[in-house]
Design a protein around this motif. Structure first.
Motif, short mmCIF file in Angstrom:
data_model
loop_
_atom_site.label_atom_id
_atom_site.label_comp_id
_atom_site.label_asym_id
_atom_site.label_seq_id
_atom_site.Cartn_x
_atom_site.Cartn_y
_atom_site.Cartn_z
N PRO A 57 6.44 6.51 -1.31
CA PRO A 57 5.35 6.95 -0.45
C PRO A 57 4.24 5.90 -0.32
CG PRO A 57 5.14 7.94 -2.61
CD PRO A 57 6.46 7.22 -2.60
N PRO A 58 3.33 6.13 0.60
CA PRO A 58 2.18 5.22 0.74
C PRO A 58 1.19 5.38 -0.40
CG PRO A 58 2.00 7.06 2.27
CD PRO A 58 3.35 7.17 1.63
N GLN A 59 0.17 4.55 -0.37
CA GLN A 59 -0.84 4.52 -1.42
C GLN A 59 -1.46 5.89 -1.65
OE1 GLN A 59 -3.77 1.50 -0.74
NE2 GLN A 59 -4.85 1.84 -2.66
N ASN A 60 -1.67 6.19 -2.93
CA ASN A 60 -2.35 7.41 -3.40
C ASN A 60 -1.51 8.67 -3.26
OD1 ASN A 60 -4.68 5.94 -4.09
ND2 ASN A 60 -5.47 6.11 -1.99
N ILE A 98 -1.10 3.79 -19.23
CA ILE A 98 -0.08 4.38 -18.37
C ILE A 98 -0.14 5.90 -18.46
CG2 ILE A 98 2.41 4.62 -18.02
CD1 ILE A 98 2.61 1.67 -19.10
N ARG A 99 -0.33 6.41 -19.67
CA ARG A 99 -0.38 7.86 -19.86
C ARG A 99 -1.57 8.47 -19.12
NH1 ARG A 99 2.19 10.26 -24.06
NH2 ARG A 99 1.99 8.41 -25.39
N THR A 100 -2.71 7.80 -19.16
CA THR A 100 -3.91 8.35 -18.52
C THR A 100 -3.83 8.29 -17.00
OG1 THR A 100 -5.06 6.21 -18.66
CG2 THR A 100 -5.38 7.75 -20.49
N ALA A 101 -2.89 7.51 -16.47
CA ALA A 101 -2.72 7.46 -15.01
C ALA A 101 -1.92 8.65 -14.49
CB ALA A 101 -2.01 6.16 -14.62
N ARG A 102 -1.42 9.46 -15.37
CA ARG A 102 -0.64 10.64 -14.99
C ARG A 102 -1.57 11.71 -14.42
NH1 ARG A 102 1.05 15.32 -18.08
NH2 ARG A 102 3.05 16.13 -17.31
N HIS A 103 -1.17 12.31 -13.30
CA HIS A 103 -1.96 13.35 -12.67
C HIS A 103 -1.62 14.72 -13.28
CE1 HIS A 103 -3.89 11.14 -9.25
NE2 HIS A 103 -3.06 10.23 -9.72
N PRO A 104 -2.49 15.70 -13.09
CA PRO A 104 -2.27 17.02 -13.72
C PRO A 104 -0.94 17.67 -13.35
CG PRO A 104 -4.54 16.85 -12.97
CD PRO A 104 -3.83 15.64 -12.46
N ASP A 105 -0.39 17.32 -12.18
CA ASP A 105 0.88 17.92 -11.79
C ASP A 105 2.08 17.19 -12.38
OD1 ASP A 105 0.87 15.59 -10.33
OD2 ASP A 105 1.18 16.55 -8.38
N GLY A 106 1.83 16.21 -13.23
CA GLY A 106 2.90 15.50 -13.89
C GLY A 106 3.41 14.28 -13.17
N THR A 107 2.76 13.90 -12.08
CA THR A 107 3.22 12.76 -11.30
C THR A 107 2.31 11.55 -11.51
OG1 THR A 107 1.90 13.31 -9.32
CG2 THR A 107 4.08 14.34 -9.53
N TRP A 108 2.87 10.41 -11.15
CA TRP A 108 2.08 9.18 -11.03
C TRP A 108 2.02 8.83 -9.56
CZ3 TRP A 108 4.29 10.48 -15.49
CH2 TRP A 108 3.67 10.11 -16.69
N HIS A 109 0.86 8.35 -9.11
CA HIS A 109 0.67 8.07 -7.69
C HIS A 109 0.83 6.58 -7.39
CE1 HIS A 109 -1.73 11.98 -6.64
NE2 HIS A 109 -0.62 12.22 -7.30
N GLN A 110 1.30 6.32 -6.19
CA GLN A 110 1.49 4.95 -5.74
C GLN A 110 0.16 4.21 -5.70
OE1 GLN A 110 3.62 2.55 -5.46
NE2 GLN A 110 4.65 2.79 -3.47
N GLY A 111 0.15 3.00 -6.30
CA GLY A 111 -1.03 2.15 -6.21
C GLY A 111 -1.08 1.45 -4.86
#
Length: 326
Positions: free
Chosen positions: A298-301, A272-285
């Motif tokens: 939001p929509p995917q990605n 879960i931690r590695t799915a975090r993006h550099p801006d601090g967000t997690w993106h929709q699968g």
């Protein structure tokens, strides 16, 4: 708190999310987040969804499917997410004060008017599907309906390996990740609301061991990941399992039980931690197809406020518990 969280972005959200950010990430005084929570029935997503309730207490005219649902229509991709059970799930997970629906006698109206598509069974009695019964158990406990029989049903239908499977009715004897998590969430919600019984508490703890022995995403036989869906982080997860959905249950359970995080979750937490993006967000699968009342994420990605909130809250809980003592 996990560093570099886009907190202003999370705060600038619908009251259904904002109040939880205020309470769980900002640790705002109670009068702040309760005031935000009290806005849910009157504005934004909560007000829109409440306004769509039918006169008989249902949504879209049905218990699990809309009254006009045609499963054979090729123009209807996926499960529709507008009927009563899905809408109650949403309102409960958003944190709507149940008094709002208790005042208009929703539980009583559903008892009188709503029947399951399966064998026309009464709504608060549940049916044969573990996931449906898990949601009905949680929703009933939330609204004050008598769902004791459903809680006892889970004790009676727990499989020998410790979990549950919605396909038990067709002869399945091995548990399902999806069914087990939905059963556990229902049992925990019922236990938090009512205290549960010795038998239902034991069933929950046994079911949790089913997932923990598998590190939340591995096969017990080989130690290999079960499938890609375990790491498809989406909001809302609907009926499906993923490691964030599961880990969030174990966070809630540990807080209720006054126990520390289980170390067998470590690998799932790091995924879960590695799915975090550099801006601090997690993106929709990859979200589920199907009709919704209106989109709430939001929509995917794309960056997801809800996933970012849930993942941040989870990692904050985990990391705080693992801070070295001085």
């Amino acid at each position: 708190m996990t560093p570099d969280i886009p907190i202003e972005w999370l705060i600038d959200s619908d009251p259904t999310l904002r109040w939880q950010v205020e309470r769980d990430l900002l640790h705002a005084p109670e009068h702040i987040w309760t005031a935000t929570r009290a806005r849910i029935p009157h504005e934004g997503h909560g007000a829109r969804l409440l306004a769509l309730q039918d006169p008989d207490g249902q949504w879209a005219g049905g218990a699990f499917f809309p009254a006009d649902h045609d499963p054979h229509n090729p123009d209807n991709p996926g499960q529709p997410w507008t009927a009563t059970t899905w809408t109650l799930n949403t309102l409960r997970e958003w944190g709507l004060d149940p008094a709002v629906l208790q005042k208009n006698h929703t539980a009583e109206r559903l008892a009188e008017h709503s029947r399951w598509e399966y064998q026309n069974l009464p709504y608060w009695g549940g049916e044969v599907d573990c996931c449906i019964n898990g949601w009905t158990l949680a929703n009933g406990a939330w609204l004050g309906a008598d769902v004791t029989a459903i809680a006892d049903w889970f004790v009676e239908h727990q499989l020998p390996d410790g979990g549950w499977n919605c396909e038990w009715i067709n002869g399945a004897t091995r548990s399902s990740y999806h069914s087990t998590l939905n059963a556990l969430k229902g049992l925990l919600a019922h236990e938090i609301a009512t205290g549960g019984t010795t038998a239902t508490r034991a069933a929950r703890h046994t079911g949790e061991q089913y997932l923990l022995r598998r590190n939340l995403f591995r096969r017990l036989s080989t130690g290999q990941p079960v499938a890609d869906w375990t790491t498809n982080l989406i909001h809302p997860p609907r009926w499906t399992y993923n490691i964030l959905n599961a880990a969030d249950h174990f966070r809630t359970a540990a807080l209720h039980d006054h126990t520390p995080p289980d170390p067998r979750m470590t690998d799932a937490i790091e995924l879960i931690r590695t799915a975090r993006h550099p801006d601090g967000t997690w993106h929709q699968g990859k979200p589920h197809p199907g009709t919704v009342w209106f989109p709430t994420d939001p929509p995917q990605n794309q960056p997801s406020p809800w996933l970012t909130f849930h993942a941040t809250r989870l990692l904050t809980w985990w990391d705080t518990a693992h801070e070295p003592t001085r």
